[in-house]
Write an enzyme that holds these catalytic residues in place. Sequence first.
Site, short mmCIF file in Angstrom:
data_model
loop_
_atom_site.label_atom_id
_atom_site.label_comp_id
_atom_site.label_asym_id
_atom_site.label_seq_id
_atom_site.Cartn_x
_atom_site.Cartn_y
_atom_site.Cartn_z
N GLU A 1 0.82 -1.21 0.00
CA GLU A 1 0.00 0.00 0.00
C GLU A 1 0.86 1.27 0.00
O GLU A 1 0.57 2.24 -0.69
CB GLU A 1 -0.93 0.02 1.22
N CYS B 1 -0.35 0.46 7.67
CA CYS B 1 -0.82 0.93 6.36
C CYS B 1 -2.21 1.56 6.46
O CYS B 1 -2.55 2.44 5.66
CB CYS B 1 -0.84 -0.24 5.37
N ALA C 1 11.22 -38.45 -5.54
CA ALA C 1 11.28 -38.96 -6.91
C ALA C 1 11.22 -40.48 -6.83
O ALA C 1 11.88 -41.10 -5.99
CB ALA C 1 12.57 -38.51 -7.59
N ARG D 1 13.18 -25.23 -3.80
CA ARG D 1 13.92 -24.97 -2.56
C ARG D 1 14.05 -23.48 -2.30
O ARG D 1 13.96 -23.02 -1.16
CB ARG D 1 15.31 -25.62 -2.63
N LEU E 1 21.38 -29.87 -0.48
CA LEU E 1 20.11 -29.22 -0.17
C LEU E 1 20.15 -27.71 -0.40
O LEU E 1 19.54 -26.94 0.34
CB LEU E 1 19.68 -29.52 1.27
N ARG F 1 21.80 -24.45 -5.91
CA ARG F 1 22.90 -24.19 -6.83
C ARG F 1 22.53 -24.34 -8.29
O ARG F 1 23.20 -23.79 -9.17
CB ARG F 1 24.08 -25.10 -6.49
N GLU G 1 12.32 -33.88 2.15
CA GLU G 1 12.90 -34.53 0.97
C GLU G 1 13.28 -35.98 1.19
O GLU G 1 13.77 -36.64 0.30
CB GLU G 1 14.11 -33.73 0.48
N LEU H 1 9.47 -39.38 5.53
CA LEU H 1 8.28 -39.07 4.73
C LEU H 1 7.05 -39.79 5.28
O LEU H 1 5.98 -39.17 5.45
CB LEU H 1 8.51 -39.47 3.27
#
Length: 355
Positions: free
Chosen positions: A52, A86, A156, A193, A213, A216, A293, A299
Amino acid sequence: MEDIYYMKRCLELARLGADRVSPNPMAGCVIVFDDNIIGEGFHSYFGGSHAEVNAILSVKNKDLLPFSTLYVNLEPCVHFGKTPPCVDLIISHNIPKVVISNTDPFEKVSGKGIKKLRDADIEVICDIMENEGKKLNKRFFCFHKNKRPYIILKWAQSIDGFIDRDRAQDLATKNQPTWISGQYMKTIVHKWRSEEDAIIVGTKTALNDNPKLTVREFPSNKNPLRIVIDRELKLSESLHLFDDSADTLVITEKTNITNKANVEYITVNFNDDIIQQLLNILYNRNKLSLIVEGGSILLNSFIKKGLWDEARIITGNKIIGKGVKAPAIEGTIIEKYNIDSDSLVIIKNNGSILK
């Protein structure tokens, strides 16, 4: 229809602050006079001016503000944080109408900004593109409503449903990662990431894959906080997780461990709910999101507790034959893609804040 048109623009602007505003929400603002946009702004980085403020500053002729409508995707703030409220700025410029997508779930704001605007005789219209606004700021909404980060499970898997090979049968390359997806998908994973605040792996994944992790493979200056569970501190300090490329948090049962330059050790009770302890730690550190991951034990622990919001499952064009089975998960498929030789399915937890 014109409210939707201008709110879409607010959401477009808000997205420009992605990766840089956490733990604040993404916010965009548009100021309209006589069906023309005369000012725009977005929250561009944490600690910087809110949407704003930037929109009002961009208006060349401030004399038009008392005859204009301000559109913003999230309720204007009413408290002093990194910046002044604001709401006070809007009132001081005599803007007569404010259109909002979402009420702010943050308890210091929630409904209070709208009330103060209305108390100042400003017309306020709410819930324009409400679902779209909530989806954009799903991390922020989850964090404040569920008191925990937004949790993304990612893995994966091969065509035949494995996330890793049988390392006991492959001693020569036991401590090398099992690449299942292709390079394009790897770049996308690194982009993911860059969009999240923290990322976690278990002890076996850290040892077997030696992951960095980091981001890059994607042009970003923001690496997530790396987290590894290492109950007995068995992991070697030579692993990539302990390099100086990003900050790392080690969850352990050991006490009185000396922190290093970018490695911090947190002691938890492994006889209690480790995941809930972890989420409490991240909540107290204002981490809005977490990517899980792997590996399969970690998981499945999140899945079993129902503590996840979305799962991103990559299927690579590879057959493993024998190894670690991919997790089984139930939810609603919200997106499907084919990316080079890989496929991606995104599933939402039906109990998640994401509608």
